[in-house]
Write a protein that holds these residues in place. Structure first.
Motif, mmCIF file in Angstrom:
data_model
loop_
_atom_site.group_PDB
_atom_site.id
_atom_site.type_symbol
_atom_site.label_atom_id
_atom_site.label_comp_id
_atom_site.label_asym_id
_atom_site.label_seq_id
_atom_site.Cartn_x
_atom_site.Cartn_y
_atom_site.Cartn_z
ATOM 1 N N GLY A 139 31.382 -3.350 77.208
ATOM 2 C CA GLY A 139 31.029 -3.361 78.547
ATOM 3 C C GLY A 139 31.916 -4.347 79.359
ATOM 4 N N PRO A 140 31.497 -4.452 80.558
ATOM 5 C CA PRO A 140 32.445 -5.297 81.307
ATOM 6 C C PRO A 140 32.460 -6.927 81.412
ATOM 7 C CG PRO A 140 30.200 -4.635 82.934
ATOM 8 C CD PRO A 140 30.332 -4.055 81.275
ATOM 9 N N ARG A 165 26.099 -6.690 79.961
ATOM 10 C CA ARG A 165 25.406 -5.483 80.756
ATOM 11 C C ARG A 165 26.052 -4.899 82.016
ATOM 12 N NH1 ARG A 165 19.625 -7.554 82.439
ATOM 13 N NH2 ARG A 165 19.005 -5.523 82.490
ATOM 14 N N SER A 166 26.005 -3.676 82.035
ATOM 15 C CA SER A 166 26.415 -2.933 83.241
ATOM 16 C C SER A 166 25.756 -3.532 84.473
ATOM 17 C CB SER A 166 26.604 -1.629 83.235
ATOM 18 O OG SER A 166 27.269 -1.044 81.896
ATOM 19 N N SER A 167 26.455 -3.885 85.616
ATOM 20 C CA SER A 167 25.912 -4.157 86.930
ATOM 21 C C SER A 167 25.048 -3.080 87.406
ATOM 22 C CB SER A 167 26.882 -4.836 87.762
ATOM 23 O OG SER A 167 27.797 -3.829 88.045
#
Length: 322
Positions: A157-158, A320-322
């Motif tokens: 993830g980011p 988590r992806s926004s």
């Protein structure tokens, strides 16, 4: 992991938690779950002292070989009952896993410094030195240049990989039973709490103790509710206060978990501090909300909002992806 309930259920839950990380502890936990004689052995211990990791560590301190078979562990319990039980009553599971900084530091990197850190359940305060480590997040990036040991967490993830180490202007903490990093016996107990097959964690603990001994942290003894206000006052004189904790709030009763949640959300709303929590999903249910971190993962949150799933010892981070 489950912190209360029937002994068999608790130890089966721990076996699931240990699966993939410690074959020895998985086998011991399953053995206890199906052993009525050991259930009776455990029955006169206070509720908070029934934790599998505490019982296992006490047995290891008195000679149970680990890695080793369940039968040898069981024999130590039964043959050295009074000595093992005294260790269980006298000690606590203060693993103080510095590897969790690999999960916490990306969150610290999202905050404006200088930072004044307050760790709840600080134990020996080993996690109060995020600026003294380098980091590797395979799949996301790295941070080097501290001159200290490298902590690693596989990333997905980011992940907001920090561009610089946290600017820590002050560090302190609170614990019911703080450990002195200069006390060799206390540090030996921390080593005993490291799971049997995890030699890398043991070496990391020794390195973390060496880091902390160069500047022993100030950890006050007592209840967090009693001491947090004064710690916040002191922290505020040095920088942006950040209250953080990892695998600690699980040891509070349900009512105190709710009380702690209300306290921290109130402090955040008032702008008194930031709050970084890293706990199993059932521990702070209003923080977790509908977020499912997956089996064996903690919910890493900033100011009460989940940002990632983290391995309980910091080995993995799934942002988590926004």
């Amino acid at each position: 992991m489950q912190m209360s309930g029937e002994i068999a259920d608790r130890y089966r839950d721990f076996a699931t938690y240990a699966r993939g990380d410690s074959p020895t502890f998985e086998a011991w936990a399953l053995g206890v779950a199906d052993d009525p004689e050991v259930h009776a052995w455990l029955a006169d211990l206070p509720e908070p002292k029934l934790q599998p990791n505490l019982v296992f560590a006490a047995a290891r301190r008195h000679g149970a070989p680990a890695p080793g078979e369940y039968a040898a562990f069981r024999a130590v319990l039964l043959e050295q009952e009074q000595a093992v039980k005294q260790t269980i009553r006298d000690r606590a599971t203060q693993t103080n896993e510095v590897g969790r900084l690999a999960a916490l530091t990306p969150v610290l990197g999202t905050l404006d410094g200088p930072l004044a850190l307050i760790e709840v359940g600080a134990s020996a305060g080993l996690c109060l030195f995020p600026d003294r480590y380098d980091y590797d997040w395979p799949g996301a990036g790295a941070l080097s240049g501290s001159g200290g040991p490298t902590l690693t967490a596989t990333a997905a993830g980011p992940v907001p990989v920090p561009v610089r180490h946290p600017d820590v202007a002050w560090r302190g903490g609170v614990d019911l039973n703080p450990l002195d990093v200069t006390d060799s016996d206390a540090m030996a107990w921390l080593e005993t709490l490291v799971w049997p097959e995890q030699d890398e964690r043991r070496e990391r603990l020794r390195a973390a103790v060496a880091v902390a001994r160069r500047e022993p942290p100030c950890v006050v003894r007592g209840d967090l509710f009693d001491h947090l206000p004064a710690l916040l006052d002191e922290a505020g004189r040095h920088g942006t206060p950040v209250v953080f904790h990892s695998a600690v709030i699980a040891y509070l009763e349900d009512a105190d978990r709710e009380r702690f949640h209300d306290l921290m959300t109130g402090l955040v709303d008032d702008g008194a501090c930031h709050w970084i929590s890293n706990e199993a999903p059932q521990v702070l249910p209003r923080v977790t909300g509908g977020f499912d971190p997956g089996p064996g993962r903690f919910v890493l949150a900033r100011d009460g909002v989940p940002v990632a799933a983290a391995h309980g010892h910091g080995h993995a981070l799934e942002w988590r992806s926004s």
